[in-house]
Design an enzyme around this catalytic site. Sequence first.
Site, PDB file in Angstrom:
ATOM      1  N   GLU A 174       1.042  -0.695  -5.294  1.00  0.00           N
ATOM      2  CA  GLU A 174      -0.063   0.261  -5.346  1.00  0.00           C
ATOM      3  C   GLU A 174       0.575   1.639  -5.523  1.00  0.00           C
ATOM      4  OE1 GLU A 174      -3.312   3.028  -3.744  1.00  0.00           O
ATOM      5  OE2 GLU A 174      -1.675   2.434  -2.446  1.00  0.00           O
ATOM      6  N   ASP A 215       0.831  -1.200   0.000  1.00  0.00           N
ATOM      7  CA  ASP A 215       0.000   0.000   0.000  1.00  0.00           C
ATOM      8  C   ASP A 215       0.872   1.259   0.000  1.00  0.00           C
ATOM      9  OD1 ASP A 215      -2.685   1.261   0.530  1.00  0.00           O
ATOM     10  OD2 ASP A 215      -1.619   1.965   2.308  1.00  0.00           O
ATOM     11  N   ASP A 255     -10.981   3.293  -4.028  1.00  0.00           N
ATOM     12  CA  ASP A 255     -10.478   4.668  -3.960  1.00  0.00           C
ATOM     13  C   ASP A 255     -11.136   5.533  -5.025  1.00  0.00           C
ATOM     14  OD1 ASP A 255      -8.822   4.561  -1.728  1.00  0.00           O
ATOM     15  OD2 ASP A 255      -7.165   3.701  -2.881  1.00  0.00           O
TER      16      ASP A 255
HETATM   17  C1  GLC Z   1      -3.961   3.468  -0.335  1.00  0.00           C
HETATM   18  C2  GLC Z   1      -5.347   2.910  -0.133  1.00  0.00           C
HETATM   19  C3  GLC Z   1      -6.245   4.013   0.329  1.00  0.00           C
HETATM   20  C4  GLC Z   1      -5.710   4.588   1.621  1.00  0.00           C
HETATM   21  C5  GLC Z   1      -4.254   5.015   1.459  1.00  0.00           C
HETATM   22  C6  GLC Z   1      -3.611   5.284   2.772  1.00  0.00           C
HETATM   23  O1  GLC Z   1      -3.918   4.410  -1.335  1.00  0.00           O
HETATM   24  O2  GLC Z   1      -5.797   2.348  -1.326  1.00  0.00           O
HETATM   25  O3  GLC Z   1      -7.562   3.563   0.512  1.00  0.00           O
HETATM   26  O4  GLC Z   1      -6.469   5.702   1.997  1.00  0.00           O
HETATM   27  O5  GLC Z   1      -3.483   3.995   0.867  1.00  0.00           O
HETATM   28  O6  GLC Z   1      -3.408   4.086   3.462  1.00  0.00           O
END
Ligand code: GLC
Length: 648
Positions: A325, A283, A395
């Site tokens: 991600e 993440d 998201d």
């Molecule tokens: C990633 C997740 C998102 C979250 C962010 C902070 O982007 O997909 O939902 O708010 O990380 O953890």
Amino acid sequence: MNQTAIHRLLAEQDKKQISPTKSKELFKLRMAANLSIIKHLFSSLYPEDEHPGMFDKLIERLPMLYAKRPAELKALDIDRTYGRNDHWYQSEQLVGMQLYVDHFSDNLQGLIKRLPYFEELGVNFLHLMPLTTRPSGENDGGYAVNSYTEIEKRLGSKEDLRQLTKEMRKRGMYLMLDFVVNHTSDEFSWALKAKEGDLQYREYYYTYPDRSIPDQFEKTMPEVFPETSPGNFTYNQEMQRWVMTVFNKYQWDLNYANPEVFIEMISILLEKINYGVDVVRFDALAFLWKKLGTNSQNLPEAHMLISLFRLCMQVIAPGVIILAEAIVAPKDITKYFGNGILEGNECDLAYNASLMALLWNSIATKKTNLLYKSLLSVPDKPKSATWINYVRCHDDIGLGYDDQLIEELGWNAQSHRRFLLEYYCQKLHWSPAKGMMFMYNPKNGDGRITGSTASLLGLEKALDLGDAEMTSKSIDKILLVHGIILSFGGIPMIYAGDEIGTLNDYSFLQKPDKKEDTRWLNRPNQDWDTIKQLSDKKSEASDIFYRLRQLIQLRKNLPVLSDRNNLVLHHTGNPHILAYERTGRDEEGLLVLSNFDESEQVIDANWLESLGYGHDSGFKEMISDEHLKLNSGLLPIPPYTQYWIVKN
Ligand code: GLC
């Protein structure tokens, strides 16, 4: 890696029953093969003279972590690493779904009972949103972690999770879980100790006694959540210090400049995957390294860190892979597959965020010009890597297109973004979309979009108006964009609910801990009442479900759709059409044509023939299973229609 030694070890017996001694030998070989690069990366980030003994601490930790890996998973690792399954994640057989367990099936036991639902649709890869403990109020949907391995009680127990993964393995299904690698919640044990004044744990985060350094950081660091969590630092009364909180004020950024943090986090990661995780979603990994004077995103040190995580994982659990991600500019995404000495040593998967955002642009503009330009500007990915292709996720949809490419089309970049926000967020009366803004920043007019696929593609408005033609157009659009993620190359990831055209969920507006975050608009409960009636009632949901299921089955019957870096974009000369080919041997190719316009478009049949598709008598189209006829040398494509054309 020493291939001869490995083959000697594996030759005599079935890999699934490999003895513990041999498995240990393989571990040692992997350790020997990776040690020098691990050392190189570790000492570049943490020089020995500044951090004495830390490298040895890491190296002593690895065999202990290996010893904890369950035998069944070690056998799986061997099969995926040295067996025929090494590129399982590039297979056309994979189809994914992302879901919140509580919104889908209440808890993990409920999910086990629902596994046949995925099988009915053809889904065999699940991304479950965070399952671990979190603060009881606002917690960013679980992305504020109180622990990395303890399961949130209302979702189930550790045993339930193990039972789920066992059941999934039996059915040939794969599991992806998050590793929230950039930050913990302010209730995580390290944060609690830091707040109590423990200096060792204070060093696990970025904390400062006054604003001088935070102010310097703020000069170059953008804001991620400007509306709800402006700035990148939060004052903590207990410590009387400013803490770096790039995301929400209750999410504390981990200080990876401290090697103890890395060693703790790799240990936690290796414990977590022992639940039977196949893919780890890293993440927010673009944010891992912070440096004054930069935007603290995509820094070379972040890449080295990710690679270190990956190499340690390769030594201990080589069958487990990493998803990046990285919701960053198109030119930066492919870097997460590893560049230079890191090639093949970083992430195996990355979200195709560029394709996702471009699809939404093409729907609103009815044109594919920016899509072509942008995709052609994305650097090639390595052969061993692949994408996760998606239409929607939990998201927002960010409008991270390249300004220069927009301008090259003769549009003003800022006005174009404003148009997209207005089109999707109910500011244009003629637009069919019903979305909402996310994190609108009045200072610069930037904003992002949220809403469910079906509502953004017009189904909600069409049903409100009782407009049958608009409804059918909207359903065609839903299938059009899903047809793209199913055929583009990589793992298609369907967002739970999209398979039945679920509309926006407005209930978050009544919930104090959620109402500020419009992303909850697209995190609905799974509608099992509708699903129960899919087979005996003609409805929008059943139309979408069965057409999508048919596309999934088609994908699985076309080996050319496995990702062999065999995607070729073709310009047709028609600005409304997207054309790409999945090239294969001889008769194997597949040509995908998508019409993003509301009127029929045509393509010159001679051009198609020059690519090796069709001839005078027409074209073999897989979705309709029909033989398409030409009209005066032209192939007509109806509005919002997609063709999958094969060679014979
Ligand atoms: C990633 C997740 C998102 C979250 C962010 C902070 O982007 O997909 O939902 O708010 O990380 O953890």
